[in-house]
Design an enzyme around this catalytic site. Structure first.
Site, PDB file in Angstrom:
ATOM      1  N   ILE A 138       0.841  -1.213   0.000  1.00  0.00           N
ATOM      2  CA  ILE A 138       0.000   0.000   0.000  1.00  0.00           C
ATOM      3  C   ILE A 138       0.871   1.255   0.000  1.00  0.00           C
ATOM      4  CG2 ILE A 138      -1.848   1.255   1.177  1.00  0.00           C
ATOM      5  CD1 ILE A 138      -2.634  -1.384   2.566  1.00  0.00           C
ATOM      6  N   ASP A 192      11.916   2.582   5.131  1.00  0.00           N
ATOM      7  CA  ASP A 192      11.461   1.188   5.059  1.00  0.00           C
ATOM      8  C   ASP A 192      12.681   0.289   5.292  1.00  0.00           C
ATOM      9  OD1 ASP A 192       8.773  -0.216   3.326  1.00  0.00           O
ATOM     10  OD2 ASP A 192      10.468  -1.451   3.973  1.00  0.00           O
ATOM     11  N   LEU A 237      12.686  -2.889   4.369  1.00  0.00           N
ATOM     12  CA  LEU A 237      12.584  -3.930   3.337  1.00  0.00           C
ATOM     13  C   LEU A 237      12.293  -5.324   3.923  1.00  0.00           C
ATOM     14  CD1 LEU A 237      15.504  -2.737   1.018  1.00  0.00           C
ATOM     15  CD2 LEU A 237      13.072  -2.213   0.801  1.00  0.00           C
ATOM     16  N   TYR A 259      -2.029  -8.638  16.345  1.00  0.00           N
ATOM     17  CA  TYR A 259      -1.936  -7.639  15.269  1.00  0.00           C
ATOM     18  C   TYR A 259      -2.988  -6.539  15.475  1.00  0.00           C
ATOM     19  CZ  TYR A 259      -2.776  -5.381  10.788  1.00  0.00           C
ATOM     20  OH  TYR A 259      -2.990  -4.442   9.821  1.00  0.00           O
ATOM     21  N   ASN A 276     -10.021  -4.993   3.744  1.00  0.00           N
ATOM     22  CA  ASN A 276      -8.973  -5.783   3.081  1.00  0.00           C
ATOM     23  C   ASN A 276      -8.562  -5.083   1.792  1.00  0.00           C
ATOM     24  OD1 ASN A 276      -9.913  -7.740   5.003  1.00  0.00           O
ATOM     25  ND2 ASN A 276      -8.823  -9.247   3.759  1.00  0.00           N
ATOM     26  N   VAL A 298      -5.553 -12.481  -0.211  1.00  0.00           N
ATOM     27  CA  VAL A 298      -6.049 -13.719  -0.817  1.00  0.00           C
ATOM     28  C   VAL A 298      -6.140 -13.635  -2.343  1.00  0.00           C
ATOM     29  CG1 VAL A 298      -8.490 -13.108  -0.469  1.00  0.00           C
ATOM     30  CG2 VAL A 298      -7.836 -15.500  -0.559  1.00  0.00           C
TER      31      VAL A 298
END
Ligand code: NAD
Length: 307
Positions: A12, A31, A33, A146, A175, A189
């Site tokens: 995202i 980031d 990675l 989470y 999602n 998914v």
């Protein structure tokens, strides 16, 4: 504007970076990675390969860059992994945002544009609501470390926003799916099914295929992050479509997009997973002027084509 995007090499986050760069902003990515990839990095963004858990490193980057805005997406974002081994998820998702808030409070630039935008979750925030789609007023009942880590992240942000007097804005996503989602993760998914079907392998459906989620396209999510630069203050909004799509319907849509003719393998439900969740995002319409625009079938085709 100078904007720091954490997790900007991820799924995202990289789309959010593209949207900001496209709009002419000066973007800096942090980031490490872990699940992100250099391939996703926008060449016009400056990149720091750094860990948000490291307070000194985060402080140094913010001192140098002095951003007006932070869009925070870096996280360990896997529900099942967080149940098996909670500590890395809690450390990154709770302590990481503490470091970012401290650094933004100390070194963030002032002015009317100042804001800390946080990508939280709707899917893992509301437990199993009786009324769907769930609104932001639904009780917070997290069912996994989470979900807990994102809930605590929101509280950390609200606390430091008060301490340092900077505006914040929280997104709770349904999602999210689309190009660059890893087919190797435990969620995502559509990418997972697409990756398997393209290789001629049969995907697994956990449960009987009636488990359902709300799938929002990553381009729509990135656009919400752009709108939040100008609108919305000290608020929380859901980002989703309000519609439920079952696992079986996903299997069928991905099979159509990839030309797969086989059948799924059915296995028992996994612990910690919700049966059904969808999000009411009408508040995002009122606050940001946001609405989802991508049609599901077309989004699936685009996602599968990009794999
Ligand atoms: P992702 O794994 O692709 O992105 C996360 C990024 O964070 C990766 O690039 C990873 O390398 C980076 N990262 C992880 N730990 C780090 C650390 N300690 N320091 C620096 N960088 C670190 O996942 P995503 O699906 O793009 O998720 C982005 C955000 O959106 C996350 O905060 C997630 O919780 C949230 N979210 C995602 C969904 C979804 O459906 N994908 C739904 C709700 C919320």
């Amino acid at each position: 504007m100078k904007i720091i995007v954490t997790g900007g090499a991820g799924f995202i986050g990289s789309h959010v970076v593209d949207e900001y760069v496209q709009a002419g902003h000066n973007v800096v990515v942090i980031d490490n990675l872990l699940t992100g990839s250099r391939k996703n990095l926008n060449p016009r963004a400056k990149f720091y390969d750094a860990n948000i858990r490291d307070r000194a490193v985060v402080d140094r980057i913010f001192k140098k860059e002095r951003p007006e805005v932070v869009s925070h997406l870096a996280a360990i974002a896997e529900v099942i992994k967080s149940i098996r081994d909670p500590m890395p998820t809690l450390q990154t998702n709770v302590l990481g945002i503490v470091n970012l808030c401290l650094a933004f409070g100390a070194h963030g630039r002032g002015g009317a544009q100042r804001k800390f935008i946080f990508s939280s979750t709707g899917g893992a925030m509301y437990g199993a609501p009786r009324k769907l789609p769930a609104t932001e007023k639904e009780d917070t009942i997290t069912l996994s470390p989470y979900g807990l880590s994102k809930h605590l992240g929101e509280e950390v942000l609200k606390f430091y926003a008060r301490q340092y007097n900077f505006p914040y804005f929280i997104f709770r996503y349904a999602n999210v799916y689309g190009p660059r989602q890893s087919p190797k993760g435990e969620a995502g998914v559509i990418a997972i099914f697409g990756g398997l079907m393209k290789a001629g392998a049969r995907p697994i459906i956990f449960g009987d295929g009636t488990k359902a989620r709300d799938y929002v396209y990553v381009g729509d999510v990135a656009r919400a992050n752009l709108l939040a630069l100008r609108r919305g203050k000290n608020d929380v909004v859901n980002i989703g479509t309000g519609k439920l799509v079952t696992d079986r319907a996903i299997f069928d849509a991905v099979a159509r997009a990839s030309g797969f003719k086989g059948k799924p393998i059915y296995k028992p439900y996994r612990k910690g997973e919700l049966y059904k969740i969808s999000l009411d995002a009408r508040k995002a319409g009122r606050v940001l002027g946001w609405k989802p625009t991508m049609k599901f079938e077309e989004g699936v085709r685009t996602t599968v084509a990009a794999l």
